[in-house]
Scaffold this active site. Structure first.
Site, PDB file in Angstrom:
ATOM      1  CG  ASP A  46      -0.420  -0.667   2.038  1.00  0.00           C
ATOM      2  OD1 ASP A  46       1.027  -0.346   2.737  1.00  0.00           O
ATOM      3  OD2 ASP A  46      -1.299  -0.061   3.622  1.00  0.00           O
ATOM      4  CG  HIS A  99      18.904   9.691 -20.371  1.00  0.00           C
ATOM      5  ND1 HIS A  99      17.652   9.146 -21.025  1.00  0.00           N
ATOM      6  CD2 HIS A  99      19.284  10.770 -20.667  1.00  0.00           C
ATOM      7  CE1 HIS A  99      17.433  10.752 -21.769  1.00  0.00           C
ATOM      8  NE2 HIS A  99      18.222  11.740 -20.999  1.00  0.00           N
ATOM      9  CG  ASP A 139      21.304  16.135 -17.522  1.00  0.00           C
ATOM     10  OD1 ASP A 139      19.775  16.493 -17.036  1.00  0.00           O
ATOM     11  OD2 ASP A 139      20.779  15.432 -18.648  1.00  0.00           O
ATOM     12  CG  ASP A 162      17.131  19.122 -18.608  1.00  0.00           C
ATOM     13  OD1 ASP A 162      17.804  18.188 -17.443  1.00  0.00           O
ATOM     14  OD2 ASP A 162      16.781  18.412 -19.665  1.00  0.00           O
ATOM     15  CG  HIS A 195      22.035  13.760 -27.002  1.00  0.00           C
ATOM     16  ND1 HIS A 195      22.024  15.956 -27.404  1.00  0.00           N
ATOM     17  CD2 HIS A 195      23.777  13.047 -26.819  1.00  0.00           C
ATOM     18  CE1 HIS A 195      23.375  15.457 -26.138  1.00  0.00           C
ATOM     19  NE2 HIS A 195      24.335  14.724 -26.264  1.00  0.00           N
ATOM     20  CG  HIS A 222      14.325  18.507 -23.929  1.00  0.00           C
ATOM     21  ND1 HIS A 222      13.584  19.096 -22.980  1.00  0.00           N
ATOM     22  CD2 HIS A 222      15.290  17.846 -24.042  1.00  0.00           C
ATOM     23  CE1 HIS A 222      14.695  18.973 -22.474  1.00  0.00           C
ATOM     24  NE2 HIS A 222      15.251  18.431 -22.596  1.00  0.00           N
ATOM     25  CG  HIS A 247      12.351  15.064 -22.248  1.00  0.00           C
ATOM     26  ND1 HIS A 247      12.626  13.715 -22.763  1.00  0.00           N
ATOM     27  CD2 HIS A 247      12.887  15.326 -21.777  1.00  0.00           C
ATOM     28  CE1 HIS A 247      13.546  13.458 -22.431  1.00  0.00           C
ATOM     29  NE2 HIS A 247      13.886  14.376 -22.316  1.00  0.00           N
ATOM     30  CD  GLU A 302      19.866  17.934 -23.886  1.00  0.00           C
ATOM     31  OE1 GLU A 302      19.281  17.244 -22.659  1.00  0.00           O
ATOM     32  OE2 GLU A 302      18.346  18.216 -23.523  1.00  0.00           O
ATOM     33  CE1 TYR A 306      27.266  12.771 -22.964  1.00  0.00           C
ATOM     34  CE2 TYR A 306      26.991  12.917 -25.796  1.00  0.00           C
ATOM     35  CZ  TYR A 306      26.260  13.196 -24.205  1.00  0.00           C
ATOM     36  OH  TYR A 306      25.362  14.021 -24.366  1.00  0.00           O
ATOM     37  NE  ARG A 318      23.275  15.692 -21.345  1.00  0.00           N
ATOM     38  CZ  ARG A 318      23.606  14.155 -20.172  1.00  0.00           C
ATOM     39  NH1 ARG A 318      24.396  13.698 -21.968  1.00  0.00           N
ATOM     40  NH2 ARG A 318      23.325  13.348 -19.642  1.00  0.00           N
ATOM     41  CD  GLU A 368      19.921  19.506 -20.408  1.00  0.00           C
ATOM     42  OE1 GLU A 368      20.461  18.680 -19.256  1.00  0.00           O
ATOM     43  OE2 GLU A 368      18.912  19.140 -21.114  1.00  0.00           O
TER      44      GLU A 368
HETATM   45  N1  GLY Z   1      18.257  15.352 -18.592  1.00  0.00           N
HETATM   46  C1  GLY Z   1      17.217  14.961 -19.715  1.00  0.00           C
HETATM   47  C2  GLY Z   1      17.538  15.285 -20.991  1.00  0.00           C
HETATM   48  O1  GLY Z   1      18.302  16.369 -20.754  1.00  0.00           O
HETATM   49  O2  GLY Z   1      16.898  15.605 -21.484  1.00  0.00           O
HETATM   50 MN    MN Z   2      19.023  16.526 -18.974  1.00  0.00          MN
HETATM   51 MN    MN Z   3      17.094  18.026 -21.557  1.00  0.00          MN
END
Ligand code: GLY
Ligand code: MN
Ligand code: MN
Length: 438
Positions: free
Chosen positions: A37, A241, A258, A269, A348, A352, A359, A382, A386, A404, A406
């Site tokens: 529960d 991720h 991140d 983000d 990538h 976004h 997102h 971002e 890598y 990265r 961002e």
């Molecule tokens: N934290 C996920 C992204 O950067 O899209």
């Molecule tokens: Mn991110």
């Molecule tokens: Mn992001």
């Protein structure tokens, strides 16, 4: 804070779009059980929240333009002393009307009975079909009930329409009040990233930095993360991720964080990458500078009228040229771009939309074409490189360098505002911050 009048305006705007013969039906997010529960922390469905500001489960929002019982009807939980002793106070129907400005509110248990009547004489149901399987059934049964009463003059709706198209287009453009909440989420996130940089030292575990980040989020009123924090060191910087966050951080590692706070349901983000020991190695510096240059060049393009994919084009060019200059890629720039030679290193997109969801919703293409940026849109930028050890033909000294960077960016009339601009990101600023701490 978002005022109740703003929620009311959003509902009015949506109702204008669907017309006076439509009906919007939107269920609240369900509580999700972790086991037994014990539930996961409750998070309201963002569409539902955007239109109501209401954060309880077991509720249904119904909007019926020009309906005699009112246009904004909320079905929600009843006040119940037994449950409230355990789980806290509920708004109840009185609260729904007084605090959330519903025209009418009914116990959720009455929804099924009242639904056929609400549906009658409506041409189209605006409902996210397929996303709430149990609820879909209820709705179809209610439609059947109306069909059974055609002889009494009741007319069932003729069409299911997708509410998300109109609603998500509205969510894409942020109001001043939303921007203020996003800025707060970003500011808290900035404090957390700085704290993590300051606390980092070789020998500690990734989860220790995760704890530092989330301590800072919570102590500033952001109780939840906008998504699972990514804290990766060494080779883990190359997992996009990565969320295990359970390895020791070694001397000489890069650390990629991140992480973003959620503040009053709005997401930040943000990614920063820094050296575990406070000083970038020559190779780490080389890669970092390329990523940073690509990010700054991409941000420069962000203004009303720029096509969505422009940032990605710019990033890909800067990254490819940079890898070529370092000898990691070989050949002619044009040919490398043509062959998408960057893909093993940068797999990538440039970013976004950002908002209530990390997102966030909103279309990226309209009529098969990338849409142009407009004032009020919020997005991330971002880029990353890598270099995992399994990319063929890359010398060992580059291995396990993942970078990265961002930031969260708002499109403005004049161009753009980087909401996260205060968070250190040049090599000099990061090293100064970390060494001040040594
Ligand atoms: N934290 C996920 C992204 O950067 O899209
Ligand atoms: Mn991110
Ligand atoms: Mn992001």
């Amino acid at each position: 804070m978002i005022k109740m009048a703003e929620y009311a305006n959003r509902r009015k705007k949506l109702m204008r779009k669907i017309g006076h013969k439509g009906i919007v039906i939107l269920p609240a997010a369900k509580e999700v059980y972790r086991n037994g529960d014990a539930t996961y922390p409750y998070r309201q469905n963002s569409d539902f929240y955007y239109l109501t500001g209401f954060h309880e489960p077991d509720a249904v929002l119904v909007m019926v333009p020009e309906h005699k019982q009112g246009e904004f009807i909320l079905f929600n939980r009843i006040r119940d002393r037994e449950h409230e002793i355990w789980d806290g106070v509920r708004a109840g129907q009185e609260g729904a009307v007084n605090d959330y400005h519903a025209d009418a509110a009914y116990p959720i248990a009455e929804f099924n009975n009242m639904l056929p009547e609400l549906l009658a004489e409506r041409d189209a149901i605006y409902y996210p079909l397929g996303t709430h399987p149990d609820f879909d059934k209820q709705l179809l049964q209610a439609i059947n009930k109306v069909r059974g009463k055609v002889r009494n003059g009741m007319q069932p709706p003729l069409a299911f329409m997708d509410i998300t198209l109109s609603l998500h287009e509205m969510r894409l453009f942020k109001s001043d009040a939303e921007i203020a909440l996003m800025q707060k989420a970003v500011d808290i996130t900035g404090l957390a990233h700085v704290r993590a940089m300051k606390k980092c030292q070789p020998g500690i575990y990734e989860y220790e930095l995760e704890a530092e980040l989330e301590y800072e989020f919570k102590r500033h009123g952001a109780r939840f993360c906008a998504y699972s924090s990514i804290v990766g060191a060494g080779k883990n910087t190359c997992t996009l991720h990565y969320v295990d966050n359970d390895q020791m951080i070694a001397d000489g590692d890069l650390v990629l964080i991140d992480a973003g706070a959620e503040y009053k349901n709005y997401a930040a983000d943000i990614t920063r990458t820094f050296p575990a020991n406070g000083k970038f190695s020559a190779e780490q510096k080389d890669i970092y500078e390329i990523v940073l240059a690509s990010q700054l060049a991409a941000i420069k393009t962000i203004k009303p009228g720029t096509a969505w994919e422009k940032a990605q084009d710019v990033i890909v060019k800067v990254i490819t040229q940079g890898l070529l200059d370092l000898g990691i890629l070989k050949g002619k720039l044009d040919m490398l771009l043509e062959k998408k030679a960057w893909l093993p290193f940068y797999m990538h997109k440039s970013g976004h939309w950002l908002g209530l969801d990390v997102h966030d919703v909103g279309r990226y293409q309209v009529d098969g074409k990338w849409r142009s940026l407009q004032t009020g849109m919020a997005l991330t930028v971002e880029p990353g490189i890598y270099i995992s050890a399994d990319i063929p033909g890359v010398k060992d000294r580059w291995h396990n360098i993942g970078v990265r960077i961002e930031d969260d960016v708002l499109v403005t009339d004049k161009g753009c505002k980087v909401l996260s601009e205060k968070i250190p990101k040049t090599i000099a600023d990061i090293e100064t911050l970390m060494q001040a701490n040594a």
